[in-house]
Design an enzyme around this catalytic site. Structure first.
Site, short mmCIF file in Angstrom:
data_model
loop_
_atom_site.label_atom_id
_atom_site.label_comp_id
_atom_site.label_asym_id
_atom_site.label_seq_id
_atom_site.Cartn_x
_atom_site.Cartn_y
_atom_site.Cartn_z
N LYS A 180 68.38 0.43 17.43
CA LYS A 180 68.07 1.39 16.36
C LYS A 180 67.44 2.62 17.01
O LYS A 180 66.29 2.59 17.43
CB LYS A 180 67.07 0.82 15.35
N GLU A 255 57.24 -0.42 25.61
CA GLU A 255 56.89 0.80 26.35
C GLU A 255 56.25 1.74 25.35
O GLU A 255 56.94 2.27 24.48
CB GLU A 255 58.16 1.45 26.93
N CYS A 289 55.93 10.58 27.49
CA CYS A 289 54.84 9.59 27.53
C CYS A 289 54.08 9.63 28.85
O CYS A 289 52.94 9.16 28.91
CB CYS A 289 55.40 8.21 27.27
#
Ligand code: NAD
Length: 498
Positions: A180, A255, A289
């Site tokens: 998704k 993550e 990130c």
């Protein structure tokens, strides 16, 4: 490419080797550089997730029993097909994320293709202990088997790379996948599935369901018929995904967010540190990130560092992602820009000094200027929370102990960097900073052969590299009696009278 707005809503999903008719709301994918719709999709629903999981389940035994070389051949072909289609992938990635074309063309797309090539090779390198007689009466061997059906959920910041990081090790290991993507940026993930089919991936091995997190994401993470749930995204959502997966006891790999320190010691090349700090803070408009977000700088270099970063940030070109001279594009959405700017706007009340930025250019999309906040308090929200915008905070340190203490003063542990010419300081920083990656005299580069993944609030498990292949494999011990004896030696422990 799918139909554009004005035509019929395009499929949001790819199930069992073809575009799927799904049953959710219509949804517009917006170009954040213009605020205009690129395409309109018909979203998936929880029922469509059931269909995708069923397709992945049905395709599982065939794909898992293919030989490593058969899987490698399809994945290598996928890399070749992606290379042929790389201009289209770049165009889709730029349109849906607003990232500069240079970044998409020199980082996202070639990096993704390199990762596909890496996993085509890795499919043939499954590892285990030597088969041997670890007991005199038995031969022990290890089987590495596919974990099964993988549910994976990805974010919007690097849509193609995040999909590849999850999907490729899974396919190489022999797993089947339902992914998704973020509903904000599903296009390159859908194209990946289409290109994989073109490369010969059997129907049902890779399925895509595009929907919102609270319905389709929840349905997928908590689906009883998947075996493993992998996720890249925010820490808050990652914990919800883990809770949903835990209901069925599914394995997870997460993550999550980051708040990377960039530590500049007093012997560092300060010009390199300034240039490196700005590049690492603004890449992908700071929506990364591992972006440098907390510069922790030796007191002696502090004023020069702040002045230098301010100057470089003011020279950054913010604007049209399609212009090759643009350095950064917009943030992903109006809502995200409002969040970034509200955190920055609250910083002065918490002791922060805005050196540059904290403003939006007069452009139609969701742009935000590179921002430097100096003298920020250790307790300040801008210093502690993930902002996910082109915002760098900076604080001084007094000595090496203080520098490393500040670097580790965070719930996150994804990435960090240390800038020094002293090999002992570099070694100490790499040893003591708690992060999944520590760069020395650089910050950001990644490579397919090396793992990516964090500790603490940044999650657990690895993407990329041979380590990530492990996430998608099970370890089975097969122990075979070699004595043919009915009365086995160890039975003396059980049967007292023998
Ligand atoms: P997000 O957590 O809001 O969304 C990530 C994905 O989860 C999306 O597909 C979303 O639709 C889905 N989702 C939302 N709610 C859900 C729910 N309740 N159940 C299941 N799925 C749900 O993250 P984002 O805003 O898309 O991306 C930014 C975040 O991703 C940042 O925190 C960033 O640090 C993180 N990120 C981490 C890494 C890494 O490797 N550690 C890489 C890229 C991005």
């Amino acid at each position: 490419m799918f139909d554009s707005v004005g035509g019929v809503s395009a499929p949001s999903s790819w199930i069992n080797g073809r575009p799927a008719v799904t049953h959710g709301d219509t949804h517009r994918v917006i170009n954040p550089a213009t605020g205009e719709a690129i395409t309109e999709l018909n979203l998936a629903t929880a029922a469509d997730v059931d269909a995708a999981v069923a397709a992945a389940r049905a395709a599982g035994p065939g794909w898992a029993s293919s030989t490593p070389v058969e899987r490698a051949t399809v994945l290598a072909k996928l890399a070749a097909v992606m290379t042929v289609n790389s201009d289209a992938l770049v165009a889709e990635e730029v349109a849906q994320t607003g990232k500069p074309v240079r970044l998409a063309a020199e980082f996202d797309v070639p990096g993704s293709i390199d990762n596909v090539e890496f996993f085509a090779g890795a499919a043939r390198h499954l590892e285990g202990k030597a088969t041997a007689e670890y007991s005199a009466d038995h031969t022990s061997s290890i089987r590495r088997e596919a974990a099964g059906v993988v549910a994976t959920i990805t974010p919007w910041n690097y849509p193609l790379q995040m999909a590849v990081w999850k999907v490729l090790p899974a396919l190489a290991a022999g797993c089947t996948v339902v992914i998704k993507p973020s509903e904000l940026t599903p296009l390159t993930t859908l194209t990946l599935a289409r290109l994989a089919a073109e490369a010969g991936l059997p129907d049902g091995v890779l399925n895509v369901v595009t929907g919102r997190g609270d319905d389709v994401g929840t349905a997928l993470a908590g689906h009883p018929d998947v075996d493993l749930v992998t996720f890249t995204g925010s820490t808050t959502v990652g914990r919800k995904v883990m809770a949903a997966a835990a209901v069925h006891g599914h394995r997870t790999q997460l993550e999550l967010g980051g708040k990377a320190p960039l530590v500049v010691f007093d012997d560092a090349d300060v010009d390199a540190a300034i240039q490196g700090a700005v590049a690492a803070a603004i890449i992908n408009s700071g929506q990364d990130c591992t972006a440098a977000t907390r510069a922790i700088v030796a007191r002696d270099l502090y004023d020069d560092f702040v002045a230098g970063v301010g100057e470089v940030m003011r020279s950054v070109v913010v604007g049209d992602p399609l212009d090759p001279t643009t350095d950064i594009g917009p943030l992903i959405s109006a809502a995200h820009r409002a969040r970034v700017s509200s955190i920055v706007n609250r910083a002065p009340a918490q002791g922060g000094r805005i050196v540059t930025g904290a403003s939006t250019p007069d452009l139609p999309g969701y742009f935000y200027r590179p921002t430097l906040i100096a003298d920020v308090a250790e307790t300040a929200e801008a210093y502690r929370d993930e902002i996910f915008g082109p915002v760098l905070t900076v604080r001084p340190f007094t000595d090496d102990d203080d520098a490393l203490r500040q670097a580790n003063d965070t719930a996150y542990g994804l990435a960090a960097s240390a800038w020094t010419r002293d090999v002992y300081r570099a070694q100490r920083a790499s040893r003591e900073i708690k992060a999944g990656c520590v760069w020395i005299n650089d910050h950001i580069p990644i490579i397919s052969e090396m793992p990516h993944g964090g500790f603490g609030a940044s999650g657990f498990g690895k993407d990329m590299s041979a380590y990530s292949l492990e996430e998608y494999l099970t370890i089975k011990h097969v122990m075979s009696d070699i004595t043919r004896a009915a009365d086995k030696d160890w039975h003396r422990i059980i049967f007292a009278k023998r």
